[in-house]
Design a protein around this motif. Structure first.
Motif, PDB file in Angstrom:
ATOM      1  N   MET A   1       0.848  -1.190   0.000  1.00 35.62           N
ATOM      2  CA  MET A   1       0.000   0.000   0.000  1.00 35.62           C
ATOM      3  C   MET A   1       0.884   1.241   0.000  1.00 35.62           C
ATOM      4  SD  MET A   1      -2.914   1.186   2.745  1.00 35.62           S
ATOM      5  CE  MET A   1      -4.054  -0.064   2.234  1.00 35.62           C
ATOM      6  N   SER A   2       0.537   2.194  -0.787  1.00 36.85           N
ATOM      7  CA  SER A   2       1.304   3.424  -0.887  1.00 36.85           C
ATOM      8  C   SER A   2       1.132   4.264   0.372  1.00 36.85           C
ATOM      9  CB  SER A   2       0.815   4.229  -2.093  1.00 36.85           C
ATOM     10  OG  SER A   2       1.426   5.496  -2.109  1.00 36.85           O
ATOM     11  N   THR A   3       2.213   4.963   0.743  1.00 32.25           N
ATOM     12  CA  THR A   3       2.125   5.869   1.885  1.00 32.25           C
ATOM     13  C   THR A   3       1.887   7.300   1.428  1.00 32.25           C
ATOM     14  OG1 THR A   3       4.514   6.154   1.927  1.00 32.25           O
ATOM     15  CG2 THR A   3       3.587   4.425   3.332  1.00 32.25           C
ATOM     16  N   GLN A   4       1.645   7.477   0.148  1.00 34.92           N
ATOM     17  CA  GLN A   4       1.389   8.804  -0.382  1.00 34.92           C
ATOM     18  C   GLN A   4      -0.110   9.098  -0.378  1.00 34.92           C
ATOM     19  OE1 GLN A   4       3.440  11.323  -1.515  1.00 34.92           O
ATOM     20  NE2 GLN A   4       5.050  10.079  -0.598  1.00 34.92           N
ATOM     21  N   LEU A   5      -0.448  10.256   0.108  1.00 32.60           N
ATOM     22  CA  LEU A   5      -1.813  10.759  -0.028  1.00 32.60           C
ATOM     23  C   LEU A   5      -1.779  11.777  -1.156  1.00 32.60           C
ATOM     24  CD1 LEU A   5      -2.936  11.467   3.652  1.00 32.60           C
ATOM     25  CD2 LEU A   5      -3.679   9.622   2.173  1.00 32.60           C
ATOM     26  N   SER A   6      -2.736  11.687  -2.041  1.00 33.82           N
ATOM     27  CA  SER A   6      -2.790  12.656  -3.119  1.00 33.82           C
ATOM     28  C   SER A   6      -2.884  14.054  -2.531  1.00 33.82           C
ATOM     29  CB  SER A   6      -4.012  12.380  -4.002  1.00 33.82           C
ATOM     30  OG  SER A   6      -4.227  13.471  -4.883  1.00 33.82           O
ATOM     31  N   TRP A   7      -2.137  14.984  -3.107  1.00 36.52           N
ATOM     32  CA  TRP A   7      -2.186  16.350  -2.612  1.00 36.52           C
ATOM     33  C   TRP A   7      -3.562  16.951  -2.797  1.00 36.52           C
ATOM     34  CZ3 TRP A   7      -3.349  20.256  -6.014  1.00 36.52           C
ATOM     35  CH2 TRP A   7      -3.220  19.967  -7.364  1.00 36.52           C
ATOM     36  N   ARG A   8      -4.362  16.361  -3.656  1.00 40.00           N
ATOM     37  CA  ARG A   8      -5.724  16.843  -3.886  1.00 40.00           C
ATOM     38  C   ARG A   8      -6.715  16.315  -2.862  1.00 40.00           C
ATOM     39  NH1 ARG A   8      -6.091  15.831 -10.342  1.00 40.00           N
ATOM     40  NH2 ARG A   8      -3.908  16.247 -10.642  1.00 40.00           N
ATOM     41  N   ALA A   9      -6.369  15.214  -2.215  1.00 43.56           N
ATOM     42  CA  ALA A   9      -7.300  14.575  -1.286  1.00 43.56           C
ATOM     43  C   ALA A   9      -7.414  15.390  -0.001  1.00 43.56           C
ATOM     44  CB  ALA A   9      -6.839  13.159  -0.964  1.00 43.56           C
ATOM     45  N   SER A  10      -8.620  15.743   0.338  1.00 41.80           N
ATOM     46  CA  SER A  10      -8.828  16.469   1.593  1.00 41.80           C
ATOM     47  C   SER A  10      -9.070  15.505   2.749  1.00 41.80           C
ATOM     48  CB  SER A  10     -10.010  17.438   1.465  1.00 41.80           C
ATOM     49  OG  SER A  10     -11.200  16.712   1.187  1.00 41.80           O
ATOM     50  N   GLU A  11      -9.350  14.247   2.416  1.00 40.34           N
ATOM     51  CA  GLU A  11      -9.608  13.238   3.436  1.00 40.34           C
ATOM     52  C   GLU A  11      -8.870  11.952   3.088  1.00 40.34           C
ATOM     53  OE1 GLU A  11     -13.989  14.088   5.185  1.00 40.34           O
ATOM     54  OE2 GLU A  11     -13.937  12.981   3.297  1.00 40.34           O
ATOM     55  N   ALA A  12      -8.707  11.127   4.110  1.00 41.76           N
ATOM     56  CA  ALA A  12      -8.052   9.833   3.936  1.00 41.76           C
ATOM     57  C   ALA A  12      -8.899   8.752   4.589  1.00 41.76           C
ATOM     58  CB  ALA A  12      -6.671   9.854   4.576  1.00 41.76           C
ATOM     59  N   THR A  13      -8.838   7.563   4.013  1.00 45.39           N
ATOM     60  CA  THR A  13      -9.480   6.416   4.656  1.00 45.39           C
ATOM     61  C   THR A  13      -8.614   6.004   5.845  1.00 45.39           C
ATOM     62  OG1 THR A  13      -8.271   4.762   3.382  1.00 45.39           O
ATOM     63  CG2 THR A  13     -10.343   5.605   2.418  1.00 45.39           C
ATOM     64  N   VAL A  14      -9.139   5.132   6.673  1.00 46.61           N
ATOM     65  CA  VAL A  14      -8.369   4.663   7.822  1.00 46.61           C
ATOM     66  C   VAL A  14      -7.095   3.972   7.348  1.00 46.61           C
ATOM     67  CG1 VAL A  14      -9.611   2.465   8.098  1.00 46.61           C
ATOM     68  CG2 VAL A  14      -8.514   3.519  10.081  1.00 46.61           C
ATOM     69  N   GLY A  15      -7.187   3.192   6.268  1.00 45.49           N
ATOM     70  CA  GLY A  15      -6.008   2.510   5.735  1.00 45.49           C
ATOM     71  C   GLY A  15      -4.974   3.467   5.170  1.00 45.49           C
ATOM     72  N   GLU A  16      -5.444   4.489   4.452  1.00 51.90           N
ATOM     73  CA  GLU A  16      -4.527   5.482   3.887  1.00 51.90           C
ATOM     74  C   GLU A  16      -3.810   6.258   4.984  1.00 51.90           C
ATOM     75  OE1 GLU A  16      -6.886   6.527  -0.291  1.00 51.90           O
ATOM     76  OE2 GLU A  16      -7.390   7.621   1.553  1.00 51.90           O
ATOM     77  N   LEU A  17      -4.565   6.696   5.990  1.00 53.21           N
ATOM     78  CA  LEU A  17      -3.951   7.451   7.078  1.00 53.21           C
ATOM     79  C   LEU A  17      -2.976   6.572   7.856  1.00 53.21           C
ATOM     80  CD1 LEU A  17      -3.781  10.161   8.567  1.00 53.21           C
ATOM     81  CD2 LEU A  17      -5.600   9.339  10.070  1.00 53.21           C
ATOM     82  N   ALA A  18      -3.355   5.327   8.114  1.00 51.31           N
ATOM     83  CA  ALA A  18      -2.484   4.410   8.843  1.00 51.31           C
ATOM     84  C   ALA A  18      -1.181   4.193   8.081  1.00 51.31           C
ATOM     85  CB  ALA A  18      -3.197   3.082   9.082  1.00 51.31           C
ATOM     86  N   ALA A  19      -1.290   3.951   6.769  1.00 52.85           N
ATOM     87  CA  ALA A  19      -0.092   3.722   5.962  1.00 52.85           C
ATOM     88  C   ALA A  19       0.810   4.947   5.961  1.00 52.85           C
ATOM     89  CB  ALA A  19      -0.480   3.336   4.537  1.00 52.85           C
ATOM     90  N   ARG A  20       0.224   6.111   5.768  1.00 54.13           N
ATOM     91  CA  ARG A  20       1.010   7.347   5.697  1.00 54.13           C
ATOM     92  C   ARG A  20       1.631   7.686   7.049  1.00 54.13           C
ATOM     93  NH1 ARG A  20       4.274  10.418   5.424  1.00 54.13           N
ATOM     94  NH2 ARG A  20       4.312  12.482   4.495  1.00 54.13           N
ATOM     95  N   ALA A  21       0.911   7.441   8.135  1.00 58.12           N
ATOM     96  CA  ALA A  21       1.395   7.770   9.477  1.00 58.12           C
ATOM     97  C   ALA A  21       2.317   6.699  10.042  1.00 58.12           C
ATOM     98  CB  ALA A  21       0.210   7.988  10.416  1.00 58.12           C
ATOM     99  N   GLY A  22       2.307   5.506   9.442  1.00 61.63           N
ATOM    100  CA  GLY A  22       3.157   4.433   9.942  1.00 61.63           C
ATOM    101  C   GLY A  22       2.628   3.781  11.203  1.00 61.63           C
ATOM    102  N   VAL A  23       1.299   3.742  11.338  1.00 62.57           N
ATOM    103  CA  VAL A  23       0.677   3.100  12.498  1.00 62.57           C
ATOM    104  C   VAL A  23      -0.344   2.076  12.003  1.00 62.57           C
ATOM    105  CG1 VAL A  23       0.949   5.141  13.973  1.00 62.57           C
ATOM    106  CG2 VAL A  23      -1.178   4.817  12.725  1.00 62.57           C
ATOM    107  N   ALA A  24      -0.745   1.198  12.886  1.00 63.10           N
ATOM    108  CA  ALA A  24      -1.791   0.235  12.556  1.00 63.10           C
ATOM    109  C   ALA A  24      -3.149   0.930  12.538  1.00 63.10           C
ATOM    110  CB  ALA A  24      -1.800  -0.893  13.577  1.00 63.10           C
TER     111      ALA A  24
END
Length: 158
Positions: A1-24
């Motif tokens: 799973m990518s740890t990048q959030l699109s710069w256009r995205a104003s929100e993240a799913t729980v999986g996207e935020l977890a991946a980007r933040a490095g937490v479960a």
């Protein structure tokens, strides 16, 4: 799973935020239950986190690594503005809450480092010399022997 959030995205799913933040994802749910972060629910009852939650998660993790209790983290986060990304000034105000506590911890760690040779092996007996754990021989009132060794996990410098 990518740890990048699109710069256009104003929100993240729980999986996207977890991946980007490095937490479960379970950590994010826990932080939310504890009132440290927040999300909105979609019509399908899925969590959506605002991008500003990424900074909050980073702040929580940094604070936890310093040994700051969740209650103190929650109090500090309550000082941040709702509905906008905190500014550097906002973060400075929040971090100031812990400056005195961290300075005291640093002082105690330096004292431990400087006195460790004398302290190793004493087991925190009722000695008047031990200024780290048994300041002013306070453990002597609890009885004879190595009081701290009698209660494992009690090493709590004052």
């Amino acid at each position: 799973m990518s740890t990048q959030l699109s710069w256009r995205a104003s929100e993240a799913t729980v999986g996207e935020l977890a991946a980007r933040a490095g937490v479960a994802t379970s950590a994010l749910r826990f932080y939310e239950r504890e009132g440290l972060i927040s999300s909105r629910r979609t019509s399908g009852n899925q969590r959506r986190y605002g991008r500003e939650m990424l900074r909050r998660v980073a702040f929580i993790r940094a604070a936890q690594s310093l040994g700051i209790p969740l209650a103190a983290i929650r109090e500090a986060l309550a000082l941040l503005p709702e509905g906008r990304t905190p500014t550097p000034e906002d973060w400075a105000r929040v971090s100031e809450c812990w400056r005195e506590d961290l300075n005291e911890r640093i002082r105690l760690l330096e004292q431990l480092r400087d006195n460790l040779t004398d302290c190793i092996g004493c087991g925190c007996l009722s000695l008047t010399k031990c200024g780290l754990v048994n300041r002013n021989d306070q453990l002597g009132s609890e009885g004879p022997g190595a009081r701290q060794l009698a209660h494992p996990g009690c090493f709590q410098p004052e």
